[in-house]
Design an enzyme around this catalytic site. Structure first.
Site, PDB file in Angstrom:
ATOM      1  N   ASP A  50       0.842  -1.193   0.000  1.00 55.79           N
ATOM      2  CA  ASP A  50       0.000   0.000   0.000  1.00 55.79           C
ATOM      3  C   ASP A  50       0.879   1.245   0.000  1.00 55.79           C
ATOM      4  O   ASP A  50       1.553   1.519   0.997  1.00 55.79           O
ATOM      5  CB  ASP A  50      -0.864  -0.010   1.279  1.00 55.79           C
ATOM      6  CG  ASP A  50      -1.762   1.214   1.384  1.00 55.79           C
ATOM      7  OD1 ASP A  50      -2.848   1.182   0.793  1.00 55.79           O
ATOM      8  OD2 ASP A  50      -1.361   2.196   2.035  1.00 55.79           O
ATOM      9  N   TYR A  55       3.408   9.727  -0.411  1.00 53.55           N
ATOM     10  CA  TYR A  55       4.442   9.100   0.442  1.00 53.55           C
ATOM     11  C   TYR A  55       5.831   9.226  -0.211  1.00 53.55           C
ATOM     12  O   TYR A  55       6.839   9.035   0.459  1.00 53.55           O
ATOM     13  CB  TYR A  55       4.170   7.609   0.681  1.00 53.55           C
ATOM     14  CG  TYR A  55       2.870   7.252   1.352  1.00 53.55           C
ATOM     15  CD1 TYR A  55       2.055   8.223   1.933  1.00 53.55           C
ATOM     16  CD2 TYR A  55       2.452   5.924   1.405  1.00 53.55           C
ATOM     17  CE1 TYR A  55       0.852   7.872   2.528  1.00 53.55           C
ATOM     18  CE2 TYR A  55       1.243   5.579   1.998  1.00 53.55           C
ATOM     19  CZ  TYR A  55       0.445   6.552   2.550  1.00 53.55           C
ATOM     20  OH  TYR A  55      -0.745   6.197   3.137  1.00 53.55           O
ATOM     21  N   LYS A  80      -2.548   6.047  -4.329  1.00 53.34           N
ATOM     22  CA  LYS A  80      -3.641   6.968  -3.998  1.00 53.34           C
ATOM     23  C   LYS A  80      -3.473   8.341  -4.664  1.00 53.34           C
ATOM     24  O   LYS A  80      -2.346   8.823  -4.831  1.00 53.34           O
ATOM     25  CB  LYS A  80      -3.713   7.172  -2.470  1.00 53.34           C
ATOM     26  CG  LYS A  80      -3.688   5.869  -1.681  1.00 53.34           C
ATOM     27  CD  LYS A  80      -3.881   6.029  -0.190  1.00 53.34           C
ATOM     28  CE  LYS A  80      -3.603   4.719   0.545  1.00 53.34           C
ATOM     29  NZ  LYS A  80      -2.220   4.564   0.995  1.00 53.34           N
ATOM     30  N   HIS A 111      -7.366   9.640  -1.810  1.00 57.68           N
ATOM     31  CA  HIS A 111      -6.703   9.608  -0.505  1.00 57.68           C
ATOM     32  C   HIS A 111      -7.491  10.321   0.591  1.00 57.68           C
ATOM     33  O   HIS A 111      -7.486   9.911   1.752  1.00 57.68           O
ATOM     34  CB  HIS A 111      -5.305  10.230  -0.645  1.00 57.68           C
ATOM     35  CG  HIS A 111      -4.316   9.762   0.365  1.00 57.68           C
ATOM     36  ND1 HIS A 111      -2.961   9.695   0.115  1.00 57.68           N
ATOM     37  CD2 HIS A 111      -4.460   9.320   1.630  1.00 57.68           C
ATOM     38  CE1 HIS A 111      -2.341   9.244   1.193  1.00 57.68           C
ATOM     39  NE2 HIS A 111      -3.231   9.016   2.128  1.00 57.68           N
TER      40      HIS A 111
HETATM   41  N1  LIG Z   1      -5.000   6.428   3.890  1.00 59.21           N
HETATM   42  C1  LIG Z   1      -4.417   7.179   4.790  1.00 59.21           C
HETATM   43  O1  LIG Z   1      -4.755   8.363   4.993  1.00 59.21           O
HETATM   44  C2  LIG Z   1      -3.301   6.588   5.625  1.00 59.21           C
HETATM   45  C3  LIG Z   1      -2.851   7.250   6.771  1.00 59.21           C
HETATM   46  C4  LIG Z   1      -1.841   6.638   7.525  1.00 59.21           C
HETATM   47  C5  LIG Z   1      -1.287   5.433   7.101  1.00 59.21           C
HETATM   48  N2  LIG Z   1      -1.729   4.826   5.957  1.00 59.21           N
HETATM   49  C6  LIG Z   1      -1.167   3.516   5.487  1.00 59.21           C
HETATM   50  O2  LIG Z   1      -1.158   2.610   6.580  1.00 59.21           O
HETATM   51  C7  LIG Z   1       0.169   2.119   6.772  1.00 59.21           C
HETATM   52  C8  LIG Z   1       0.404   1.780   8.213  1.00 59.21           C
HETATM   53  O3  LIG Z   1       0.091   2.878   9.042  1.00 59.21           O
HETATM   54  P1  LIG Z   1       0.945   3.342  10.288  1.00 59.21           P
HETATM   55  O4  LIG Z   1       2.378   3.298   9.976  1.00 59.21           O
HETATM   56  O5  LIG Z   1       0.334   4.592  10.787  1.00 59.21           O
HETATM   57  O6  LIG Z   1       0.626   2.225  11.382  1.00 59.21           O
HETATM   58  P2  LIG Z   1       1.167   0.779  11.748  1.00 59.21           P
HETATM   59  O7  LIG Z   1       1.559   0.047  10.531  1.00 59.21           O
HETATM   60  O8  LIG Z   1       0.116   0.199  12.610  1.00 59.21           O
HETATM   61  O9  LIG Z   1       2.406   1.067  12.683  1.00 59.21           O
HETATM   62  C9  LIG Z   1       3.704   1.172  12.199  1.00 59.21           C
HETATM   63  C10 LIG Z   1       4.628   1.091  13.396  1.00 59.21           C
HETATM   64  O10 LIG Z   1       4.457  -0.185  14.021  1.00 59.21           O
HETATM   65  C11 LIG Z   1       5.719  -0.838  14.124  1.00 59.21           C
HETATM   66  N3  LIG Z   1       5.479  -2.272  13.935  1.00 59.21           N
HETATM   67  C12 LIG Z   1       5.116  -2.914  12.812  1.00 59.21           C
HETATM   68  N4  LIG Z   1       4.991  -4.229  13.013  1.00 59.21           N
HETATM   69  C13 LIG Z   1       5.263  -4.452  14.324  1.00 59.21           C
HETATM   70  C14 LIG Z   1       5.304  -5.593  15.151  1.00 59.21           C
HETATM   71  N5  LIG Z   1       5.046  -6.801  14.666  1.00 59.21           N
HETATM   72  N6  LIG Z   1       5.639  -5.432  16.464  1.00 59.21           N
HETATM   73  C15 LIG Z   1       5.925  -4.208  16.958  1.00 59.21           C
HETATM   74  N7  LIG Z   1       5.896  -3.081  16.232  1.00 59.21           N
HETATM   75  C16 LIG Z   1       5.570  -3.192  14.918  1.00 59.21           C
HETATM   76  C17 LIG Z   1       6.583  -0.238  13.037  1.00 59.21           C
HETATM   77  O11 LIG Z   1       7.940  -0.251  13.400  1.00 59.21           O
HETATM   78  P3  LIG Z   1       9.085  -0.987  12.501  1.00 59.21           P
HETATM   79  O12 LIG Z   1       8.968  -0.445  11.109  1.00 59.21           O
HETATM   80  O13 LIG Z   1      10.340  -0.628  13.192  1.00 59.21           O
HETATM   81  O14 LIG Z   1       8.769  -2.469  12.576  1.00 59.21           O
HETATM   82  C18 LIG Z   1       6.073   1.215  13.012  1.00 59.21           C
HETATM   83  O15 LIG Z   1       6.692   1.981  14.029  1.00 59.21           O
HETATM   84  C19 LIG Z   1       1.062   3.234   6.216  1.00 59.21           C
HETATM   85  O16 LIG Z   1       2.365   2.782   5.906  1.00 59.21           O
HETATM   86  C20 LIG Z   1       0.274   3.608   4.985  1.00 59.21           C
HETATM   87  O17 LIG Z   1       0.486   2.661   3.955  1.00 59.21           O
HETATM   88  C21 LIG Z   1      -2.742   5.384   5.223  1.00 59.21           C
END
Ligand SMILES: NC(=O)c1ccc[n+]([C@@H]2O[C@H](COP(=O)([O-])OP(=O)(O)OC[C@H]3O[C@@H](n4cnc5c(N)ncnc54)[C@H](OP(=O)(O)O)[C@@H]3O)[C@@H](O)[C@H]2O)c1
Length: 306
Positions: A50, A55, A80, A111
């Site tokens: 995704d 980004y 997006k 988005h």
């Molecule tokens: N549509 C939108 O408006 C929107 C907005 C925000 C995000 N997004 C999408 O959603 C994705 C994910 O969102 P997000 O980054 O906010 O949240 P997330 O994926 O829930 O959290 C990412 C964080 O969690 C850590 N992590 C991942 N797997 C883990 C595990 N197994 N154990 C412990 N920690 C873990 C990662 O660290 P490490 O990398 O060090 O493992 C990072 O610090 C984004 O990359 C993007 O693609 C979309």
């Protein structure tokens, strides 16, 4: 532990229930560095990634895809449309394809429901006072018609939206010729979005969870850590398994090879455990939150229907 299922979208396209989140950071070197962790994910078995034009990681993903040697048809790639590009849908879509170096994407999302001014290469154009340059038009109803036209090009397999509430989906669906296949929203145990999930299910819209882990806020919750002990997995695996059990796609981001592997190796939760996690809901946003003025990217919570 079971393999990651596919969910079927309202046009028959199959989408892997777990994808790799592709946000790589603000700085150019961080965005370039994403190529390496996109590659480890693909090599570890991820088939869904995704990203978004804002980004700045589309190029890195394209490079990783080519380096992986995985046949394109095995992959599910989402990108997006930036909020600043609502008046230039076709052009922006082609820019994303060019950045990715791909002939088509599997899913293209609007988005954000509301438009910003267009400034080349700027995700969040600002007024002199620091506020975001939001525009009154075009409306998301108008731009959806342009997004629908992309389906005719054969360069996108499914179209959808992101950050849409029930309120705004209701407005969109009154005139949409194509019902969005997906709505990607913030969703985790502290923001379980039961009404939105139910609404989307009834309309045949698959929900994708962003910020699916709920960060350390959720991962240190005693109910979650207790269940991690019960199933002998990490807290993140419990939370991701909860999404899958609810029929929700999740796109966890990890740049760490071991955590990437964890996130696609999930237990099957008992129904009562799914309910225990759902009960943690407190309507708390952890990622996209209102600023001091109460606005989210220049829009009120009422406009967003949040
Ligand atoms: N549509 C939108 O408006 C929107 C907005 C925000 C995000 N997004 C999408 O959603 C994705 C994910 O969102 P997000 O980054 O906010 O949240 P997330 O994926 O829930 O959290 C990412 C964080 O969690 C850590 N992590 C991942 N797997 C883990 C595990 N197994 N154990 C412990 N920690 C873990 C990662 O660290 P490490 O990398 O060090 O493992 C990072 O610090 C984004 O990359 C993007 O693609 C979309």
């Amino acid at each position: 532990m079971s393999s990651i299922p596919f969910f079927t979208l309202n046009n028959g396209v199959k989408m892997p229930a777990i994808g790799l989140g592709g946000w790589g950071g603000e700085k150019p070197h961080e965005r370039e560095a994403a190529r390496a962790w996109f590659l480890t994910a693909l090599q570890s078995g991820y088939r869904h990634v995704d990203v978004a034009q804002i980004y700045g990681t589309e190029e890195s993903l394209g490079k990783a895809v080519r380096e992986s040697g995985i046949p394109r048809e095995e992959l599910f790639i989402t990108t997006k449309l930036p909020a600043g590009h609502h008046s230039r849908v076709a052009e922006s879509f082609q820019e994303s394809l060019d950045n990715l170096g791909l002939d088509y994407v599997d899913l293209y999302l609007v988005h954000f429901p509301f438009p910003f001014a267009y400034e080349k290469g700027v995700a969040f154009p600002k007024n002199p006072d620091g506020s975001i340059k939001v525009l009154d038009s075009p409306s998301f109803v108008q731009i959806w018609a342009d997004v629908e036209k992309l389906l005719d090009t054969g360069k996108v397999r499914a179209i959808g939206v992101s950050n849409f509430s029930v309120k705004n989906l209701e407005i969109l669906l009154k005139s949409a010729k194509v019902i969005p296949a997906v709505n990607q929203v913030e969703l985790h145990p502290y923001l379980a979005q039961p009404d939105l999930v139910e609404y989307c299910k009834n309309k045949g819209i698959v929900v994708t969870a962003y910020t699916p882990t709920g960060y350390q806020n959720v991962l240190t919750n005693p109910t979650v850590t207790e269940l991690a002990g019960k199933y002998s997995v990490s807290a993140a695996q419990i939370v991701l398994a909860w999404h899958v059990a609810r029929g929700i796609v999740a796109v966890p981001k990890s740049s760490n090879k071991e955590r990437q592997k964890q996130n696609i190796n999930l237990p099957t939760l008992e129904k009562s455990d799914v309910a225990k996690i759902t009960a943690l809901d407190k309507g708390e946003r952890l990622c996209v939150k209102p600023d001091e003025a109460g606005l989210v990217f220049g829009m009120t919570l009422e406009q967003l229907g949040w």
